[in-house]
Design an enzyme around this catalytic site. Structure first.
Site, PDB file in Angstrom:
ATOM      1  N   THR A   1     -12.498 -15.298 -39.960  1.00  0.00           N
ATOM      2  CA  THR A   1     -12.665 -16.741 -40.079  1.00  0.00           C
ATOM      3  C   THR A   1     -13.359 -17.046 -41.403  1.00  0.00           C
ATOM      4  O   THR A   1     -13.633 -16.149 -42.199  1.00  0.00           O
ATOM      5  CB  THR A   1     -13.511 -17.302 -38.926  1.00  0.00           C
ATOM      6  N   CYS A   2     -13.669 -18.318 -41.623  1.00  0.00           N
ATOM      7  CA  CYS A   2     -14.356 -18.698 -42.855  1.00  0.00           C
ATOM      8  C   CYS A   2     -15.710 -18.010 -42.992  1.00  0.00           C
ATOM      9  O   CYS A   2     -16.129 -17.687 -44.103  1.00  0.00           O
ATOM     10  CB  CYS A   2     -14.572 -20.215 -42.887  1.00  0.00           C
TER      11      CYS A   2
ATOM     12  N   ARG B   1     -16.861 -15.191 -41.147  1.00  0.00           N
ATOM     13  CA  ARG B   1     -17.049 -13.815 -40.704  1.00  0.00           C
ATOM     14  C   ARG B   1     -15.746 -13.034 -40.682  1.00  0.00           C
ATOM     15  O   ARG B   1     -14.651 -13.607 -40.589  1.00  0.00           O
ATOM     16  CB  ARG B   1     -17.661 -13.791 -39.303  1.00  0.00           C
TER      17      ARG B   1
ATOM     18  N   GLN C   1     -10.367 -19.542 -32.516  1.00  0.00           N
ATOM     19  CA  GLN C   1     -10.235 -18.417 -33.439  1.00  0.00           C
ATOM     20  C   GLN C   1     -10.320 -17.078 -32.712  1.00  0.00           C
ATOM     21  O   GLN C   1      -9.584 -16.142 -33.038  1.00  0.00           O
ATOM     22  CB  GLN C   1     -11.309 -18.535 -34.524  1.00  0.00           C
TER      23      GLN C   1
END
Length: 431
Positions: free
Chosen positions: A49-50, A52, A118
């Site tokens: 994700t953004c 991690r 996510q």
């Protein structure tokens, strides 16, 4: 628990380091397939994700190399460079982390909702490329269920603190208001649409880019949010000069706005606020403080600390998560009983076969149909008995599991149906 994860996130690494280990969906699937085969894993999931990137693996035996080194091999990165930014967790610690993560307690924007989708998508990608296994399926599905329970019963934030909301709030603080402000959004994926809807609801004049061809089809205006105008992606530079706000949120591995290209189209020095909501980054960071541009990225838009308003809610959320964690722990603990469960169900199926043999022979069936019927009944017996035995996991104290299983197996082994011929038994039963 034979489960291990390695992760890099916003708590220890800036976006410059996180983007080195980020994956697109296609890249994640390719990487999972490679790692499962190369390192002989039972299963693996990549969550990117953004904020991690996490690699989750399960195997019957501990992997012969650390998961961090697996990631470095896939990314072709020197393993000696970035180890300090990663955290490795195993067993219960890993499960507890995933439970907290999925309901937003570990997010940069505390309590945000996107992480549930996510996590679900990461598991779906693992399934799609054949890389999930029973262990990871159980852990991830439990985390998703726990997050849904928390979200439906606990209010973790006093206000909606999604990335879209935070972005709008930041812009209002910088510009004093958004009514009539011209905004260009590059990227019409989920993030782009969220921010577009948030901006238009505050009266901003929003233009969104759209590629001419998407997945082999012609451009479709229907996928641009209501009240937004559309601009072909290739013409994005033409809108930069008149746009006070520019937001880029794509999955591109390359810059969508490069310094040399932007400098050639900007002329007037004026206040401009640009937001880069992508990992890896979309906007060349060297553009910051040129032509009046202030660039904000994902690292400047959130906070991880729980404020006092949320203390009580967080405790309530953690109580819920602990209940789900206990369920996972019992599931893992009961796995030691699985071989014995299989032996008992097999004995039950054999016993059922003996009991139904004579009645089936009296039916008017050809040999093939008779065998298929017998197999179906055996399978039904195994499932029925298995359901009862697995039910003990949740209804019986763990310290009694082994005693109960031993007693059941001994009972199942008793030769109660093997005295006399099958015909005699059947005839005796009829009398």
């Amino acid at each position: 628990m034979q489960i291990t994860m390695i992760g890099i996130d916003h708590s220890k690494a800036s976006i410059a380091y996180r983007e080195l280990f980020s994956f697109t969906k296609a890249g994640a699937m390719e990487a999972m397939k490679y790692m499962k085969e190369k390192f002989e894993l039972s299963g693996c999931v990549l969550l990117s994700t953004c904020n991690r990137t996490e690699l989750w693996i399960s195997s019957g035996e501990k992997a012969h190399i650390p998961p961090y080194e697996m990631l470095c091999e896939v990314k072709k990165i020197n393993r000696k460079q970035y180890g300090e930014f990663f955290v490795e967790r195993e067993g219960k610690e890993a499960v507890d982390h995933l439970l907290r993560l999925t309901c937003g307690l570990n997010s940069k924007i505390f309590g945000e909702d996107q992480i549930i989708s996510q996590v679900r998508e990461a598991l779906a990608l693992s399934r799609k490329c054949g890389c999930e296994d029973m262990v990871l399926e159980k852990v991830f599905q439990t985390a998703i269920a726990a997050a849904k329970k928390v979200k439906s019963t606990v209010r973790l934030t006093a206000v909606d603190q999604s990335i879209a909301y935070k972005g709008v709030q930041l812009l209002k603080e910088e510009l004093g208001g958004l009514k009539g402000v011209r905004c260009l959004i590059i990227g019409n994926g989920q993030m782009g649409k969220l921010i577009a809807n948030a901006l238009t609801s505050h009266g901003a004049d929003v233009t969104m880019t759209l590629r001419k061809r998407m997945h082999g089809q012609e451009e479709q205006g229907s996928i641009v949010p209501e009240h937004c105008s559309m601009l072909p992606y290739e013409e994005r530079h033409s809108a930069l000069e008149e746009s006070k706000v520019v937001i880029s949120a794509t999955l591109s591995p390359h810059f969508t706005l490069k310094k040399e290209e932007v400098q050639s189209v900007l002329s007037e020095e004026k206040k401009r606020v640009w937001m880069d909501l992508a990992v890896p980054r979309d906007i060349d960071p060297t553009l910051n403080h040129t032509f009046g541009i202030s660039i904000y990225d994902i690292d400047t838009m959130g906070q991880t600390a729980c404020d006092s308003e949320n203390d009580l809610q967080v405790k309530e959320a953690l109580n819920i998560l602990n209940q789900y964690a206990e369920c996972v722990a019992r599931w893992f603990a009961f796995r030691k009983q699985v071989p014995q469960v299989k032996r008992i169900t097999a004995l039950a199926a054999e016993d059922t076969k003996c009991r139904i043999g004579e009645p089936i022979e009296t039916l008017v069936l050809d040999q093939k149909d008779g065998k298929e019927l017998t197999k179906a009944i055996e399978a039904a017996a195994e499932k029925s008995v298995g359901k009862l035995l697995y039910g003990l996991r949740d209804t019986l104290s763990p310290d009694l599991w082994q005693t109960c299983m031993n007693a059941l197996e001994d009972a199942a082994k008793k030769d109660t149906l093997k005295t006399g011929s099958r015909k005699d038994r059947y005839e005796g039963k009829r009398k």
